[in-house]
Design an enzyme around this catalytic site. Structure first.
Site, mmCIF file in Angstrom:
data_model
loop_
_atom_site.group_PDB
_atom_site.id
_atom_site.type_symbol
_atom_site.label_atom_id
_atom_site.label_comp_id
_atom_site.label_asym_id
_atom_site.label_seq_id
_atom_site.Cartn_x
_atom_site.Cartn_y
_atom_site.Cartn_z
ATOM 1 N N HIS A 57 0.847 -1.204 0.000
ATOM 2 C CA HIS A 57 0.000 0.000 0.000
ATOM 3 C C HIS A 57 0.882 1.254 0.000
ATOM 4 C CE1 HIS A 57 -3.620 2.325 1.607
ATOM 5 N NE2 HIS A 57 -2.616 3.151 1.860
ATOM 6 N N GLU A 58 1.851 1.280 0.906
ATOM 7 C CA GLU A 58 2.736 2.457 0.998
ATOM 8 C C GLU A 58 3.654 2.568 -0.219
ATOM 9 O OE1 GLU A 58 2.015 4.601 3.016
ATOM 10 O OE2 GLU A 58 0.760 3.420 4.334
ATOM 11 N N HIS A 61 1.832 4.282 -3.032
ATOM 12 C CA HIS A 61 1.862 5.751 -2.885
ATOM 13 C C HIS A 61 3.211 6.304 -3.360
ATOM 14 C CE1 HIS A 61 -1.893 6.323 -0.794
ATOM 15 N NE2 HIS A 61 -1.531 5.654 0.289
#
Length: 266
Positions: A57-58, A61
């Site tokens: 998820h990170e 980004h």
């Protein structure tokens, strides 16, 4: 020189590979029934897989930010998938794991600090924010693939239940994180399109957005509506309430089980 630097900045960290190894070994233990306690194996498998999804998820980004123009994400270690490099390891990893243990909710973890000033164009800003929840959506689709493809023949019950619970965590994380609440990715998607005045007024609320969402989830009506939406999405993906329930029952192996989800031991 810059090329050499960027190469080491993108090397996958041994911390992440270690977590993936734990996920693989415990997944194998759940599948084969090798573990003395299926619950402990499910706990370790789902927790490590959940941490892997938080890292991805990170990474999503950071990777989107890199392509958007923020060249600092590499030097910060965000492209190595190392969870220890995030702004707040406690908020990004420890807290989401605690929430899974306590409430079976996929808390949106996360803190990679993006240099927003380096990024030009509102669409790029929106895409950077959307990349995280979209990763959770992709993870949920992969976890539920055996269910909606009707390919569960030969999949051991314990593994099936573990996948159902893991998918439910991804769905809750995707929904919560997509809410247009300050501090969450959903707000990050719409923020570039808001007026400067609104953004400035809302900015101080960002640290409390997630807390406000969880406070709302304590209200029975809100909780019922939220989990009703989660159950609806899960059944659309081919996963029954019972499978999700049994996954959570196995995961919380330290609690007294009511026997509904008994898994045959080899």
């Amino acid at each position: 020189m810059g090329h050499q630097g960027s190469r080491s900045e993108r090397r996958i960290s041994s911390v992440f590979l270690g977590i993936v190894a734990i996920m693989a070994v415990t997944g194998w233990a759940v599948w084969t029934g090798y573990a003395a306690s299926p619950g402990l194996a499910v706990f370790l498998f789902v927790t490590s897989a959940w941490i892997v999804s938080l890292c991805l998820h990170e990474y999503a980004h950071a990777r989107t930010a890199l392509h958007g123009g923020d060249l600092t994400v590499g030097a910060k270690g965000y492209l190595t998938l190392n969870p220890l490099k995030y702004t707040h390891t406690l908020l990004s990893i420890v807290l989401p794991v605690i929430f899974v243990i306590l409430g079976g909710i996929g808390l949106p973890g996360g803190a990679v600090f993006i240099e927003r000033g380096s990024i030009r164009g509102r669409w790029k800003h929106s895409l950077i924010s959307a990349a995280g929840p979209l990763t959770n959506v992709a993870f949920a689709v992969v976890c539920t693939a055996p269910f909606w493809l009707g390919a569960l023949d030969g999949v051991p019950l314990a593994f099936r239940f573990a996948l159902a619970f893991l998918a439910m965590l991804q769905v809750t994380a995707a929904i919560l994180n997509s809410l247009p609440v300050p501090g969450l990715d959903g707000y990050g998607v719409i923020e570039p399109w808001l007026s400067y005045r609104i953004r400035r007024e809302v900015e101080p609320l960002a640290p409390f957005g997630l807390l406000a969402v969880f406070a709302l989830l304590w209200i029975p009506g809100v909780n019922a509506f939220f989990f009703g939406a989660v159950d609806g999405l899960m059944s659309a993906l081919g996963v029954s309430d019972l499978e999700t329930y049994c996954g959570r029952d196995l995961y919380t192996f330290w609690r007294e089980s009511n026997g509904v989800c008994a898994v045959p031991q080899d």
